[in-house]
Design a protein around this motif. Sequence first.
Motif, PDB file in Angstrom:
ATOM      1  N   ILE A 194      39.314   4.791  44.281  1.00 14.63           N
ATOM      2  CA  ILE A 194      38.438   4.296  45.336  1.00 14.63           C
ATOM      3  C   ILE A 194      39.194   3.230  46.124  1.00 14.63           C
ATOM      4  N   LYS A 206      38.399   8.387  50.447  1.00 12.21           N
ATOM      5  CA  LYS A 206      38.417   7.486  49.292  1.00 12.21           C
ATOM      6  C   LYS A 206      37.922   6.088  49.656  1.00 12.21           C
ATOM      7  N   ALA A 245      47.577   9.849  48.151  1.00  7.19           N
ATOM      8  CA  ALA A 245      46.470   9.114  47.520  1.00  7.19           C
ATOM      9  C   ALA A 245      46.861   8.636  46.124  1.00  7.19           C
ATOM     10  N   SER A 248      47.480   4.530  44.849  1.00  6.09           N
ATOM     11  CA  SER A 248      46.449   4.121  43.893  1.00  6.09           C
ATOM     12  C   SER A 248      47.016   3.220  42.800  1.00  6.09           C
TER      13      SER A 248
END
Length: 266
Positions: free
Chosen positions: A2, A28, A242, A246
């Motif tokens: 997220i 996200k 992504a 992260s």
Amino acid sequence: MIFKGQVAVVTGGATGIGRAIALKLADKGASVMIADINDEAAEKTAAEVKEISGKSSVFITDVTNLEACDGLATATAETLGPVDFLVNNAGIAGSSGWQSRSHSTEEDWKQTYQVNVIGMSNVTSAFRSQMTKRRGGRIVNLASIAGREGRPSLPHYSASKAAVISLTQSTALELARFNITVNAICPGLLWTPMWEQVGDRYAQDNPAFDGMSPREVFDTMVAERIPMQKEQTPEDVADTVAFFVSEDAKNITGQALNVDGGFFMR
């Protein structure tokens, strides 16, 4: 993963792989700055991002112009906030009209290096102070499997992407002490407008592809050279971006990851 409250910048973010990356990061929760020279397409992608995450902006940017890159960094901080994720995706395969020639010219070499390598360095330099002051951030550079092994049809492009991999390593070493990770992605065979041009060159230079359309060349290469026998997509690359930005990748830096269905296993 997220990314709510975090700010991403995607160069070349208006179309193709860049658009897919922008939409993935927005999905996200990230706010996304779309940096591109194509203002109409950039505005369209920004509108899509806003529908997903609610926050996006556009800055028309020629990455070969250092002042424009500095302006991008300033505009990002003022409109969305300090950058957390920088994705250097802008790139070209050669100078205007290169696909119609059977060899690379000096102009091909100059323009490709100016955008793919110097442009990437310009953008990273422009955002360096934002990231180092906050002692954190993620940088992802788009290289290519062409940077893993030379291509007779595209020596200027292959060499520029090899330089991107090396630049990624150098930048990772420089910024590691600031808790900034820098990684590269090497996409495999993706059907994009750029590949339509590449297909023409392959057909010209390889007798095995004689008479084939660019799409036929592409499909033949996928079937013959990719162990998984399926083409890659912009979304495949976006998923990898992504991951790299992260927390799951917080201790990974200086790496170049192939996203190519097993085309190159090194």
